[in-house]
Scaffold this motif. Structure first.
Motif, PDB file in Angstrom:
ATOM      1  N   LEU A  73       0.856  -1.176   0.000  1.00 49.30           N
ATOM      2  CA  LEU A  73       0.000   0.000   0.000  1.00 49.30           C
ATOM      3  C   LEU A  73       0.897   1.232   0.000  1.00 49.30           C
ATOM      4  O   LEU A  73       1.672   1.446   0.930  1.00 49.30           O
ATOM      5  CB  LEU A  73      -0.919  -0.003   1.231  1.00 49.30           C
ATOM      6  N   ILE A  74       0.802   2.006  -1.077  1.00 51.50           N
ATOM      7  CA  ILE A  74       1.650   3.189  -1.269  1.00 51.50           C
ATOM      8  C   ILE A  74       0.760   4.408  -1.456  1.00 51.50           C
ATOM      9  O   ILE A  74      -0.468   4.272  -1.601  1.00 51.50           O
ATOM     10  CB  ILE A  74       2.589   3.005  -2.486  1.00 51.50           C
ATOM     11  N   PRO A  75       1.320   5.625  -1.441  1.00 53.60           N
ATOM     12  CA  PRO A  75       0.487   6.818  -1.633  1.00 53.60           C
ATOM     13  C   PRO A  75      -0.352   6.733  -2.907  1.00 53.60           C
ATOM     14  O   PRO A  75       0.139   6.339  -3.969  1.00 53.60           O
ATOM     15  CB  PRO A  75       1.522   7.944  -1.731  1.00 53.60           C
ATOM     16  N   GLY A  76      -1.632   7.068  -2.771  1.00 50.68           N
ATOM     17  CA  GLY A  76      -2.548   7.000  -3.905  1.00 50.68           C
ATOM     18  C   GLY A  76      -2.978   5.592  -4.261  1.00 50.68           C
ATOM     19  O   GLY A  76      -3.616   5.390  -5.304  1.00 50.68           O
ATOM     20  N   GLY A  77      -2.681   4.620  -3.406  1.00 52.67           N
ATOM     21  CA  GLY A  77      -2.920   3.231  -3.770  1.00 52.67           C
ATOM     22  C   GLY A  77      -4.118   2.572  -3.131  1.00 52.67           C
ATOM     23  O   GLY A  77      -4.227   1.339  -3.139  1.00 52.67           O
ATOM     24  N   ILE A  78      -5.066   3.350  -2.595  1.00 47.58           N
ATOM     25  CA  ILE A  78      -6.201   2.735  -1.896  1.00 47.58           C
ATOM     26  C   ILE A  78      -7.088   1.946  -2.854  1.00 47.58           C
ATOM     27  O   ILE A  78      -7.523   0.830  -2.543  1.00 47.58           O
ATOM     28  CB  ILE A  78      -7.000   3.812  -1.137  1.00 47.58           C
ATOM     29  N   ASP A  79      -7.363   2.486  -4.033  1.00 51.61           N
ATOM     30  CA  ASP A  79      -8.195   1.738  -4.995  1.00 51.61           C
ATOM     31  C   ASP A  79      -7.484   0.457  -5.437  1.00 51.61           C
ATOM     32  O   ASP A  79      -8.110  -0.600  -5.580  1.00 51.61           O
ATOM     33  CB  ASP A  79      -8.514   2.601  -6.212  1.00 51.61           C
ATOM     34  N   ALA A  80      -6.172   0.551  -5.660  1.00 56.69           N
ATOM     35  CA  ALA A  80      -5.411  -0.645  -6.042  1.00 56.69           C
ATOM     36  C   ALA A  80      -5.420  -1.672  -4.921  1.00 56.69           C
ATOM     37  O   ALA A  80      -5.473  -2.886  -5.174  1.00 56.69           O
ATOM     38  CB  ALA A  80      -3.981  -0.256  -6.403  1.00 56.69           C
ATOM     39  N   ALA A  81      -5.397  -1.206  -3.676  1.00 50.13           N
ATOM     40  CA  ALA A  81      -5.441  -2.129  -2.546  1.00 50.13           C
ATOM     41  C   ALA A  81      -6.763  -2.884  -2.503  1.00 50.13           C
ATOM     42  O   ALA A  81      -6.799  -4.088  -2.223  1.00 50.13           O
ATOM     43  CB  ALA A  81      -5.207  -1.369  -1.241  1.00 50.13           C
ATOM     44  N   ALA A  82      -7.848  -2.189  -2.768  1.00 48.74           N
ATOM     45  CA  ALA A  82      -9.151  -2.865  -2.790  1.00 48.74           C
ATOM     46  C   ALA A  82      -9.177  -3.948  -3.864  1.00 48.74           C
ATOM     47  O   ALA A  82      -9.711  -5.048  -3.644  1.00 48.74           O
ATOM     48  CB  ALA A  82     -10.261  -1.838  -3.026  1.00 48.74           C
ATOM     49  N   HIS A 115      -7.142  -6.848  -2.664  1.00 48.34           N
ATOM     50  CA  HIS A 115      -7.921  -7.601  -1.673  1.00 48.34           C
ATOM     51  C   HIS A 115      -8.868  -8.570  -2.365  1.00 48.34           C
ATOM     52  O   HIS A 115      -8.966  -9.743  -1.984  1.00 48.34           O
ATOM     53  CB  HIS A 115      -8.690  -6.615  -0.793  1.00 48.34           C
ATOM     54  N   ARG A 116      -9.533  -8.085  -3.399  1.00 50.51           N
ATOM     55  CA  ARG A 116     -10.430  -8.960  -4.159  1.00 50.51           C
ATOM     56  C   ARG A 116      -9.665 -10.084  -4.842  1.00 50.51           C
ATOM     57  O   ARG A 116     -10.202 -11.188  -5.042  1.00 50.51           O
ATOM     58  CB  ARG A 116     -11.218  -8.156  -5.186  1.00 50.51           C
ATOM     59  N   ALA A 117      -8.410  -9.829  -5.201  1.00 46.12           N
ATOM     60  CA  ALA A 117      -7.582 -10.830  -5.885  1.00 46.12           C
ATOM     61  C   ALA A 117      -6.987 -11.848  -4.922  1.00 46.12           C
ATOM     62  O   ALA A 117      -6.373 -12.817  -5.374  1.00 46.12           O
ATOM     63  CB  ALA A 117      -6.466 -10.141  -6.670  1.00 46.12           C
TER      64      ALA A 117
END
Length: 444
Positions: free
Chosen positions: A127-136, A139-141
């Motif tokens: 989890l990096i700056p600006g990465g909240i959508d990528a984290a979600a 998580h699904r993956a």
């Protein structure tokens, strides 16, 4: 039964007891008294000088493939893990190329690992700056949780979170009920100190004093308190942060913490100048601090012990100059973690059953792997035969790590792993049989 193991000494939920462990279809079917009348296709009678342990779970391992496979790869790391009694590990998202901060990067990781693992392997997402959508999306993956830094990670594609970014990340992960692992060193506190340079270990230690960890741990606790998220402090080095963690937990804050074999066995007073094989961040501190970490484990403030196996190419250690300011920070100890911890534990009167909880059950719980970490019915038959009274001297040529540089070379350790089973089958170093684990499915 497919396999029946009779052990005069087995670490189960009742502590260290005589037991017969029965296995069917890769799972533990029963744990019964030693003299139980059980028949199996394969019956193993263990010698009286060994203990049957649950396979270790190491939730903090840096496997640098893809991108830096010459530092460490899935085949070499998992062979080393199996040799050390570790049957499950979780790969960190940093130090490979690309870092595991997107679904595409996770797919690249899994492709590099597929068919090459000798133990089961799960993955943390980054989890990096600006990465909240990528984290979600990660998580699904199926990643098992997330890792972030609060200071420079040393990898340009894995920048640290700001204090506000940490709170925002925790708020998002609270909605996912996903744990956030935090490298808890404060960028602001590091900036106040002279940078490490040259061969002086004292200088290196002074560049990252305890306040660096204390400030970061306090920030993690504040964010966890404000959001209700689950936070986990990785590789805690400074014992001065323990009271902060203990107080937060008494208040109901969802925070846990780990430490590592090098912080429990080594001491700054014993590290020669220029010995960059000891370089790691946060650093190895003084002997008195080490003893307080042991007290933190005994008190339950520290939850678990994992390797933080963090190798690099040999030249990045700069052993020719001994420059701690330039040397890569990381200790290679994956294969040695259990003997290192046991050597120190036995001298302090800590029972092997407690070591197994720190290195098997609790890392499995952190990673959300309900079939791992215990010798109990319904769990995967991941098992380790350990001779706690046997000793050996660490030799580079006996290590399976891709880069076997380690501060333990020449050290005499107690405890030898004689055999490991993964889901009831002997681990064969010539035939990888490990599975890639996800949050979404039960791999057994």
């Amino acid at each position: 039964m497919d396999l029946v193991i009779r052990a005069r000494r087995a670490v189960t939920g009742q502590g260290e007891v005589p037991a017969t462990v029965s296995v069917r279809d890769g799972r533990i079917a029963a744990v019964q008294p030693y003299d139980a009348a059980v028949h199996g296709a394969d019956v193993v009678e263990l010698d009286d000088d060994v203990v049957l342990l649950p396979g270790l779970v190491d939730s903090h391992v840096h496997i640098n493939e893809p991108g830096h496979a010459t530092w460490e790869g899935f085949a070499s790391a998992t062979r080393a893990a199996a040799a050390g009694g570790i049957t499950t590990l979780v790969d960190m998202p940093v130090d490979s190329v690309p870092a595991t901060v997107s679904v595409a990067a996770l797919a690249a990781k899994r492709a590099a690992a597929e068919g090459r693992c000798h133990v089961d392997v799960g993955f943390w997402g980054g989890l990096i700056p600006g990465g909240i959508d990528a984290a979600a999306a990660l998580h699904r993956a199926g990643v098992l949780g997330f890792k972030c830094f609060l200071a420079d990670s040393g990898a340009p594609d894995f920048p640290p979170l700001s204090p506000d970014g940490l709170t925002a990340a925790m708020r998002a992960l609270r909605e996912l009920d996903a744990v956030l692992l935090v490298h808890a060193e404060s960028d602001a506190e590091i900036a106040k100190r002279p940078a490490a340079r040259g061969p002086s270990y004292a200088g290196f230690l002074n560049s990252r004093p305890p306040q660096v960890e204390e400030a970061a741990v306090a920030a993690v606790i504040d964010a966890a308190r404000a959001t209700g998220a689950r936070a986990h402090i990785v590789h805690l080095s400074s014992a001065t942060a323990l009271p902060l963690i203990a107080a937060a937990r008494r208040d109901g804050v969802r925070v846990s913490a780990e430490t590592c074999p090098h912080y429990l066995s080594l001491a700054a007073e014993q590290i020669p100048d220029g010995a960059t094989e000891f370089a790691c961040c946060p650093p190895i501190r003084e002997a008195a601090n080490r003893e307080r970490l042991w007290s933190g484990l005994a008190a339950g403030t520290l939850d678990l012990v994992v390797s933080d196996h963090s190798p690099c190419a040999a030249e990045l250690k700069h052993r020719d100059t001994g420059d701690f300011g330039a040397a890569w920070g990381g200790i290679s100890s994956l294969q040695l973690a259990l003997p290192i911890v046991w050597t120190e534990a036995r001298g302090r009167g800590v029972p092997l059953a407690e070591v197994a909880r720190w290195m098997s059950e609790r890392p499995a719980r952190l990673a959300g792997l309900p079939a791992k970490g215990r010798i109990a019915p319904g769990y995967d038959a991941d098992l380790c035969v350990f001779a706690p009274g046997e000793t050996f001297t660490v030799r580079v040529e006996d290590l399976h790590h891709r880069q076997p540089i380690t501060p333990y070379t020449g050290r005499r350790l107690h405890g030898v792993v004689r055999r490991t089973w993964l889901r009831g089958r002997d681990i064969d170093p010539t035939h990888p049989a490990g599975r890639l684990l996800t949050r979404l499915e039960d791999p057994s």
